[in-house]
Design a protein around this motif. Sequence first.
Motif, mmCIF file in Angstrom:
data_model
loop_
_atom_site.group_PDB
_atom_site.id
_atom_site.type_symbol
_atom_site.label_atom_id
_atom_site.label_comp_id
_atom_site.label_asym_id
_atom_site.label_seq_id
_atom_site.Cartn_x
_atom_site.Cartn_y
_atom_site.Cartn_z
ATOM 1 N N ALA A 7 0.850 -1.191 0.000
ATOM 2 C CA ALA A 7 0.000 0.000 0.000
ATOM 3 C C ALA A 7 0.883 1.237 0.000
ATOM 4 O O ALA A 7 2.002 1.220 0.524
ATOM 5 C CB ALA A 7 -0.915 0.011 1.216
ATOM 6 N N PHE A 8 0.387 2.303 -0.608
ATOM 7 C CA PHE A 8 1.056 3.602 -0.551
ATOM 8 C C PHE A 8 0.456 4.357 0.623
ATOM 9 O O PHE A 8 -0.746 4.665 0.639
ATOM 10 C CB PHE A 8 0.854 4.363 -1.856
ATOM 11 N N VAL A 9 1.280 4.657 1.626
ATOM 12 C CA VAL A 9 0.781 5.178 2.895
ATOM 13 C C VAL A 9 1.364 6.563 3.180
ATOM 14 O O VAL A 9 2.570 6.780 3.047
ATOM 15 C CB VAL A 9 1.131 4.221 4.050
ATOM 16 N N LEU A 10 0.477 7.476 3.575
ATOM 17 C CA LEU A 10 0.880 8.791 4.074
ATOM 18 C C LEU A 10 0.841 8.747 5.596
ATOM 19 O O LEU A 10 -0.079 8.177 6.186
ATOM 20 C CB LEU A 10 -0.084 9.870 3.590
ATOM 21 N N ASN A 11 1.837 9.360 6.238
ATOM 22 C CA ASN A 11 1.834 9.343 7.696
ATOM 23 C C ASN A 11 2.524 10.587 8.242
ATOM 24 O O ASN A 11 3.325 11.234 7.557
ATOM 25 C CB ASN A 11 2.533 8.089 8.235
ATOM 26 N N LYS A 12 2.183 10.921 9.466
ATOM 27 C CA LYS A 12 2.860 11.977 10.209
ATOM 28 C C LYS A 12 3.140 11.461 11.599
ATOM 29 O O LYS A 12 2.226 11.037 12.312
ATOM 30 C CB LYS A 12 1.990 13.238 10.284
ATOM 31 N N THR A 13 4.423 11.493 11.975
ATOM 32 C CA THR A 13 4.842 11.089 13.308
ATOM 33 C C THR A 13 5.689 12.203 13.900
ATOM 34 O O THR A 13 6.724 12.559 13.324
ATOM 35 C CB THR A 13 5.651 9.775 13.264
ATOM 36 N N ASP A 14 5.231 12.759 15.019
ATOM 37 C CA ASP A 14 5.924 13.883 15.650
ATOM 38 C C ASP A 14 6.162 15.023 14.656
ATOM 39 O O ASP A 14 7.222 15.657 14.634
ATOM 40 C CB ASP A 14 7.262 13.424 16.246
ATOM 41 N N GLY A 15 5.140 15.256 13.806
ATOM 42 C CA GLY A 15 5.224 16.340 12.839
ATOM 43 C C GLY A 15 6.029 16.025 11.598
ATOM 44 O O GLY A 15 6.140 16.858 10.707
ATOM 45 N N GLN A 16 6.605 14.805 11.530
ATOM 46 C CA GLN A 16 7.427 14.422 10.379
ATOM 47 C C GLN A 16 6.548 13.684 9.364
ATOM 48 O O GLN A 16 5.984 12.635 9.670
ATOM 49 C CB GLN A 16 8.580 13.522 10.828
ATOM 50 N N PHE A 17 6.447 14.235 8.153
ATOM 51 C CA PHE A 17 5.608 13.651 7.101
ATOM 52 C C PHE A 17 6.385 12.615 6.305
ATOM 53 O O PHE A 17 7.537 12.832 5.929
ATOM 54 C CB PHE A 17 5.119 14.747 6.157
ATOM 55 N N THR A 18 5.748 11.462 6.041
ATOM 56 C CA THR A 18 6.334 10.429 5.182
ATOM 57 C C THR A 18 5.293 9.973 4.175
ATOM 58 O O THR A 18 4.089 10.012 4.430
ATOM 59 C CB THR A 18 6.819 9.211 5.990
ATOM 60 N N ALA A 19 5.768 9.527 3.026
ATOM 61 C CA ALA A 19 4.892 9.015 1.971
ATOM 62 C C ALA A 19 5.654 7.959 1.201
ATOM 63 O O ALA A 19 6.718 8.233 0.644
ATOM 64 C CB ALA A 19 4.452 10.138 1.041
ATOM 65 N N GLY A 20 5.126 6.740 1.174
ATOM 66 C CA GLY A 20 5.823 5.682 0.456
ATOM 67 C C GLY A 20 5.098 4.355 0.554
ATOM 68 O O GLY A 20 4.087 4.210 1.257
ATOM 69 N N VAL A 21 5.635 3.368 -0.150
ATOM 70 C CA VAL A 21 5.043 2.037 -0.196
ATOM 71 C C VAL A 21 5.433 1.268 1.061
ATOM 72 O O VAL A 21 6.608 1.230 1.443
ATOM 73 C CB VAL A 21 5.492 1.277 -1.458
ATOM 74 N N GLN A 22 4.431 0.679 1.702
ATOM 75 C CA GLN A 22 4.635 -0.122 2.897
ATOM 76 C C GLN A 22 3.905 -1.446 2.765
ATOM 77 O O GLN A 22 3.061 -1.621 1.889
ATOM 78 C CB GLN A 22 4.102 0.609 4.141
ATOM 79 N N SER A 23 4.246 -2.361 3.658
ATOM 80 C CA SER A 23 3.540 -3.628 3.740
ATOM 81 C C SER A 23 2.513 -3.540 4.869
ATOM 82 O O SER A 23 2.855 -3.220 6.008
ATOM 83 C CB SER A 23 4.520 -4.775 4.008
ATOM 84 N N LEU A 24 1.235 -3.785 4.546
ATOM 85 C CA LEU A 24 0.157 -3.800 5.530
ATOM 86 C C LEU A 24 -0.442 -5.201 5.610
ATOM 87 O O LEU A 24 -0.182 -6.051 4.752
ATOM 88 C CB LEU A 24 -0.949 -2.799 5.144
ATOM 89 N N THR A 25 -1.257 -5.436 6.610
ATOM 90 C CA THR A 25 -2.011 -6.687 6.722
ATOM 91 C C THR A 25 -3.492 -6.348 6.791
ATOM 92 O O THR A 25 -3.889 -5.195 6.986
ATOM 93 C CB THR A 25 -1.620 -7.482 7.973
ATOM 94 N N PHE A 26 -4.328 -7.370 6.700
ATOM 95 C CA PHE A 26 -5.771 -7.160 6.771
ATOM 96 C C PHE A 26 -6.162 -6.546 8.111
ATOM 97 O O PHE A 26 -7.170 -5.839 8.202
ATOM 98 C CB PHE A 26 -6.505 -8.479 6.552
ATOM 99 N N ASP A 27 -5.376 -6.815 9.146
ATOM 100 C CA ASP A 27 -5.670 -6.240 10.460
ATOM 101 C C ASP A 27 -5.507 -4.723 10.467
ATOM 102 O O ASP A 27 -6.052 -4.040 11.343
ATOM 103 C CB ASP A 27 -4.757 -6.849 11.527
ATOM 104 N N ASP A 28 -4.748 -4.180 9.497
ATOM 105 C CA ASP A 28 -4.546 -2.737 9.418
ATOM 106 C C ASP A 28 -5.703 -2.021 8.731
ATOM 107 O O ASP A 28 -5.808 -0.791 8.820
ATOM 108 C CB ASP A 28 -3.262 -2.420 8.646
ATOM 109 N N LEU A 29 -6.563 -2.764 8.058
ATOM 110 C CA LEU A 29 -7.634 -2.140 7.288
ATOM 111 C C LEU A 29 -8.723 -1.588 8.206
ATOM 112 O O LEU A 29 -8.985 -2.131 9.274
ATOM 113 C CB LEU A 29 -8.246 -3.154 6.318
ATOM 114 N N PRO A 30 -9.377 -0.517 7.780
ATOM 115 C CA PRO A 30 -10.456 0.056 8.589
ATOM 116 C C PRO A 30 -11.693 -0.839 8.566
ATOM 117 O O PRO A 30 -11.780 -1.798 7.791
ATOM 118 C CB PRO A 30 -10.732 1.401 7.897
ATOM 119 N N ALA A 31 -12.647 -0.490 9.400
ATOM 120 C CA ALA A 31 -13.888 -1.257 9.463
ATOM 121 C C ALA A 31 -14.669 -1.106 8.165
ATOM 122 O O ALA A 31 -14.575 -0.089 7.464
ATOM 123 C CB ALA A 31 -14.728 -0.781 10.643
#
Length: 330
Positions: A7-31
């Motif tokens: 998946a291509f994931v956008l994230n912010k951790t402690d104000g630091q923005f990242t954007a890139g391909v990551q490995s997710l699992t079905f448990d990471d999916l929303p309801a």
Amino acid sequence: MSKSFKAFVLNKTDGQFTAGVQSLTFDDLPAGDVTVRVEYSSINYKDGLACLPESPVVASYPMVPGIDLAGVVAESNDPRFEVGQEVIAIGRDLGIAHFGGYAEYTRLPAAWLEPLPAGLTLKQAMMLGTAGFTAGLSIQRLEENGLVPGDGRVLVTGATGGVGSTAVNMLAGLGYDVSASTGKADEHDYLRSLGATEILGRDEVSAATGAPLEGERWAAGIDPVGGDTLAYLLRTTRYRGSVANCGLTGGPALTTTVLPFILRGVNLLGIDSVQCPPDVRARVWQRLASDLKPAGLADAIATEVTLDEIPATAGSILAGAVRGRTLVSL
């Protein structure tokens, strides 16, 4: 399920923005009621905004962007959708507040899904995507307000973009006389190939003027630009004509007067593909698979990209440097 996928994931951790391909699992999916194996998504202007470090559209992080998708049902808790069924989804909170189409799998509320209409493949559905749906909805609203072929010229602004290019092709296929405006002098032949018979420069349709009304030139308009271009359309549309506005690439501010509305009875139609009612949504998709299906659909794709290529393409679409549509192939 613990199955992993890209998946291509956008994230912010402690104000630091990242954007890139990551490995997710079905448990990471929303309801949601239905899990979809995504085959195609696309890159729209709103997706470009989502990928900005200070995005004005993303509601929370982490987020998988992609405001539209087409794929196959992998799991379903809703009787309306069966495993193996081909489906499409656009708008709602996809890619903004709910994981969207830039992943090999996603999970959605069943109400957000549409069965793929007969007459379209999954790839063709995303060649249209949100942009094509918006163009089709614009045409449908114009026709509901009285527009028919033979009424006069219809102007499509921002005509080399995703909405504009498909609108030009759809209108020409229905028999309308289509004019197109663009700021790209080297794209005139492209627009003529889609069915435009008159090309206007961007300067002509965005020049500021002190006149509240000008000569009645257009039977109708489809405008993904907004700003000064929308103001031009309003003051040059004929008596009881309609303008469908569906975007703001030229800015959200609108400087005009009430005179087009009270002296010419011009209709300004707001086009919203995000929260479009289900019955309207279904009708537009059926038309996109039939009378609105662009003759040049396969030619509307500027490029087909992978998840890794999303950042560069998102930047290009925000800069107005992309012609037609761009698919994301999963």
